[in-house]
Design an enzyme around this catalytic site. Structure first.
Site, short mmCIF file in Angstrom:
data_model
loop_
_atom_site.label_atom_id
_atom_site.label_comp_id
_atom_site.label_asym_id
_atom_site.label_seq_id
_atom_site.Cartn_x
_atom_site.Cartn_y
_atom_site.Cartn_z
N LYS A 155 45.91 60.35 -54.31
CA LYS A 155 46.49 58.58 -54.77
C LYS A 155 45.43 57.47 -54.65
O LYS A 155 44.88 56.89 -55.46
CB LYS A 155 47.83 57.78 -54.01
CG LYS A 155 47.59 56.69 -53.80
CD LYS A 155 48.90 55.45 -52.93
CE LYS A 155 48.67 56.26 -51.24
NZ LYS A 155 47.89 54.19 -51.29
N ASN A 156 44.41 58.41 -53.12
CA ASN A 156 43.34 56.96 -53.04
C ASN A 156 42.58 56.89 -53.51
O ASN A 156 41.64 56.50 -53.82
CB ASN A 156 43.39 56.93 -51.43
CG ASN A 156 44.62 56.35 -50.54
OD1 ASN A 156 45.03 55.57 -51.71
ND2 ASN A 156 43.89 56.07 -49.77
N ARG A 188 55.61 54.75 -52.42
CA ARG A 188 54.29 54.85 -52.96
C ARG A 188 52.43 55.70 -53.08
O ARG A 188 51.87 56.11 -53.37
CB ARG A 188 53.53 53.70 -52.22
CG ARG A 188 53.95 52.82 -52.32
CD ARG A 188 53.17 51.20 -51.20
NE ARG A 188 52.47 51.40 -51.33
CZ ARG A 188 51.53 51.12 -50.47
NH1 ARG A 188 51.64 50.89 -49.11
NH2 ARG A 188 50.03 51.57 -50.59
N CYS A 205 48.42 43.33 -44.44
CA CYS A 205 49.11 43.61 -44.49
C CYS A 205 50.14 44.92 -43.38
O CYS A 205 49.99 43.44 -41.86
CB CYS A 205 48.58 45.51 -45.39
SG CYS A 205 48.15 46.76 -43.92
N1 EPU Z 1 37.58 45.89 -43.18
C1 EPU Z 1 36.45 45.18 -42.78
N2 EPU Z 1 35.73 44.05 -43.84
C2 EPU Z 1 36.12 44.31 -44.96
C3 EPU Z 1 36.64 45.50 -45.49
C4 EPU Z 1 37.44 46.61 -44.65
O1 EPU Z 1 36.35 43.96 -41.46
O2 EPU Z 1 35.65 44.34 -46.20
C5 EPU Z 1 37.64 46.88 -41.76
C6 EPU Z 1 39.27 46.81 -41.63
O3 EPU Z 1 39.76 45.80 -41.49
C7 EPU Z 1 39.29 47.86 -41.34
C8 EPU Z 1 37.70 48.94 -42.08
O4 EPU Z 1 37.45 48.11 -42.04
O5 EPU Z 1 39.47 48.14 -40.01
C9 EPU Z 1 37.88 49.82 -42.87
O6 EPU Z 1 38.98 49.55 -43.99
P1 EPU Z 1 38.43 50.10 -46.25
O7 EPU Z 1 38.12 49.19 -45.90
O8 EPU Z 1 37.95 51.55 -45.42
O9 EPU Z 1 40.32 50.21 -46.48
P2 EPU Z 1 40.60 50.57 -47.23
O10 EPU Z 1 39.73 50.33 -48.16
O11 EPU Z 1 41.29 49.02 -47.90
C10 EPU Z 1 41.28 52.74 -47.77
C11 EPU Z 1 42.49 53.38 -47.61
C12 EPU Z 1 43.81 53.21 -46.94
C13 EPU Z 1 42.60 53.72 -45.58
C14 EPU Z 1 41.51 53.08 -45.10
C15 EPU Z 1 40.23 54.07 -44.14
C16 EPU Z 1 43.21 53.32 -50.01
C17 EPU Z 1 43.52 52.20 -51.15
N3 EPU Z 1 43.84 53.29 -49.00
O12 EPU Z 1 41.35 51.93 -46.77
O13 EPU Z 1 44.40 53.99 -46.87
O14 EPU Z 1 43.73 54.28 -44.53
O15 EPU Z 1 40.25 53.05 -46.60
O16 EPU Z 1 40.35 54.90 -44.43
O17 EPU Z 1 41.84 53.67 -50.88
C18 EPU Z 1 47.01 55.05 -46.81
O18 EPU Z 1 47.13 55.42 -48.00
O19 EPU Z 1 48.41 54.60 -46.21
C19 EPU Z 1 46.31 53.27 -46.87
C20 EPU Z 1 46.43 52.82 -46.07
#
Ligand code: EPU
Length: 450
Positions: A22-23, A406, A116
């Site tokens: 998915k991701n 999801r 979230c």
């Molecule tokens: N963060 C910031 N600023 C930003 C973006 C992120 O401070 O602009 C922080 C976040 O708050 C968090 C950390 O950086 O503490 C990592 O967040 P990240 O941006 O890497 O998360 P994401 O890309 O939004 C993806 C996955 C998540 C998974 C995270 C971490 C997808 C669609 N989602 O989210 O997956 O937990 O990476 O590996 O790829 C799930 O599948 O259940 C899920 C939540």
């Protein structure tokens, strides 16, 4: 809202195969906005998040079609650039259209995603990266509006307080493919989903090197074209099945298991006494066949979630469910999302002994869990409750199964194929918010959903 009814205590045995990730799929599908030629994806999982991404792409002028696990996307109208709140609020990952739309259409309006269920999830790093590429960004009526005539390559540091950002790296890397000149992303996310995206973008004509390391270099090109891509196996789904096997003292063979992407997990599991062994002669450790068996008595362990190649936050909840059944005290620290513990009170309702202090939970192993009506407010927390239900004595009802839909395609069917006693109670069989577990007769009626 559908629910799952699980009668625990069945040993899982048999063979299953892991779907596409998915991701990985979400930013891959978004990348098709970078061209008006056709992009074809194989092994796309059938999940509600993917369906939502398809709807979003259709709103943005793409023809999207699915034939079994193959999805084809062709952009036919590039005049639209607004990802509406209605879609973004159902799926935070809609934010990954930001980079591709800006790079290709020069303008994008994406509703600002809120927090979230497991806390504040900012996108400041995404915006900082796009600004470094020359975008002008403003916030208007809850929307992020980004504009740029043509993006310019730059050196961008993407590290944040909790490490890098996965979707932020996907956004900046995608946008930079069409920028003028060279972009270097420092402190890029190293997750395998980023490598998979770079493979697609390069097949479309991009010039990216270093994906999968903290430094990614992108030399901008004028245009990208068509490509065909097979989505990588889902490492989180694979890990969830391995834990399910371990929790039920099962013997499960898992095909398309991305062993190489799960080394931190298999290391923790083997300390606990759940053994994941490759059984085929595949030379590709990102997709091989493994057998999962476990010791009779599980041992405690200490682990901390970290960015890849560390232990993934998306398997923290499921592993906590496993450790509830170990002999001794385990310690789990969450370093990516310090608030991601909604499963703790629900597991406690099933007899787990858990003590939370900030971003750490101490798990005191118990002899057995007991079935209960439970509910969680996110995907992975819900998965941990299903796993707990598989191992618990008696019946567990997990409400709000839409969270699971999801990220796990027909989870109940996969688990039932391994011998689990699990059934979906559909919405029509729920009266006044209470799921009806058995035949509807006045006396033999209801499992509550408290
Ligand atoms: N963060 C910031 N600023 C930003 C973006 C992120 O401070 O602009 C922080 C976040 O708050 C968090 C950390 O950086 O503490 C990592 O967040 P990240 O941006 O890497 O998360 P994401 O890309 O939004 C993806 C996955 C998540 C998974 C995270 C971490 C997808 C669609 N989602 O989210 O997956 O937990 O990476 O590996 O790829 C799930 O599948 O259940 C899920 C939540």
């Amino acid at each position: 809202m559908d629910a799952f009814s699980i009668h625990g205590g069945k040993r899982l045995t048999g063979s299953i195969s892991v779907d596409g990730s998915k991701n990985a799929s979400l930013p891959l599908l978004a990348a098709s906005l970078l061209t008006n030629e056709t992009v074809t994806f194989d092994c796309v999982p059938e999940l509600s998040d993917i369906e939502n991404m398809g709807k979003l792409l259709a709103e943005l002028g793409c023809d999207v079609s699915r034939d079994d696990k193959t999805v084809t996307v062709t952009t036919v109208d590039e005049s639209k650039s607004h990802a509406r709140y209605d879609i973004v609020r159902t799926m935070r990952a809609s934010v990954c259209v930001l980079g591709p739309l800006l790079a290709r259409r020069g303008e994008v309006r994406v509703s600002m995603p809120g927090g979230c269920a497991f806390g504040d999830r900012p996108i400041d790093l995404h915006l900082r990266g796009l600004e470094a590429l020359g975008a002008k960004i403003e916030l208007d009526g809850g929307n992020i509006i980004a504009k740029a005539d043509r993006l310019r390559g730059a050196t961008i540091f993407l590290g944040g307080p909790f490490g890098s950002t996965v979707l932020g790296t996907a956004n900046i890397m995608s946008a930079a493919t069409l920028a003028e000149g060279r972009t270097i992303i420092e402190s890029a996310a190293c997750e395998p989903e980023i490598t998979d995206l770079a493979i697609l973008l390069n097949a479309m004509g991009a010039k990216i090197s270093g994906a999968g390391t903290p430094r990614i270099t992108i030399d901008g090109v004028e245009e990208l074209g068509s490509a065909k891509h097979t989505v990588m196996p889902d490492r989180i789904v694979a890990g969830t099945w391995a834990i399910a096997a371990g929790m039920t003292n099962g013997d499960v063979t898992i095909e398309r298991f991305p062993l190489d992407h799960l080394l931190a997990v298999t290391d923790v599991l083997s300390t606990v006494g759940v053994h994941v062994q490759q059984t085929d002669s595949s030379q590709d450790p990102r997709s091989c066949t493994v057998q999962v068996i476990s010791d009779r008595h599980l041992k405690p362990v200490m682990f901390t979630t970290q960015p890849f190649p560390g232990f993934p936050t998306d398997l923290q909840a499921q592993t906590m469910a496993l450790l509830c059944l170990s002999r001794g005290n385990s310690i789990i620290t969450e370093k990516i999302y310090p608030e991601r513990f909604m499963h703790v009170p629900e597991l406690s309702r099933m007899g787990a002994k858990l003590v939370r202090q900030g971003a750490t939970v101490i798990v005191q192993g118990v002899d057995h869990l007991v079935g209960a009506p439970v509910m969680a407010s996110d995907l992975r927390a819900s998965a941990s409750l299903v796993l707990a239900g598989l191992a618990a004595e008696g019946e567990t009802t997990v409400s709000r199964v839409y969270h699971l839909d999801r990220g796990y395609a027909s989870m109940e069917k996969t688990l039932a194929s391994l011998g689990a006693d699990i059934t979906r109670i559909t919405d029509d069989a729920i009266v006044d918010g209470l799921p009806i577990v058995e035949t509807v007769t006045p006396k033999k009626l209801i499992q509550t959903n408290s």
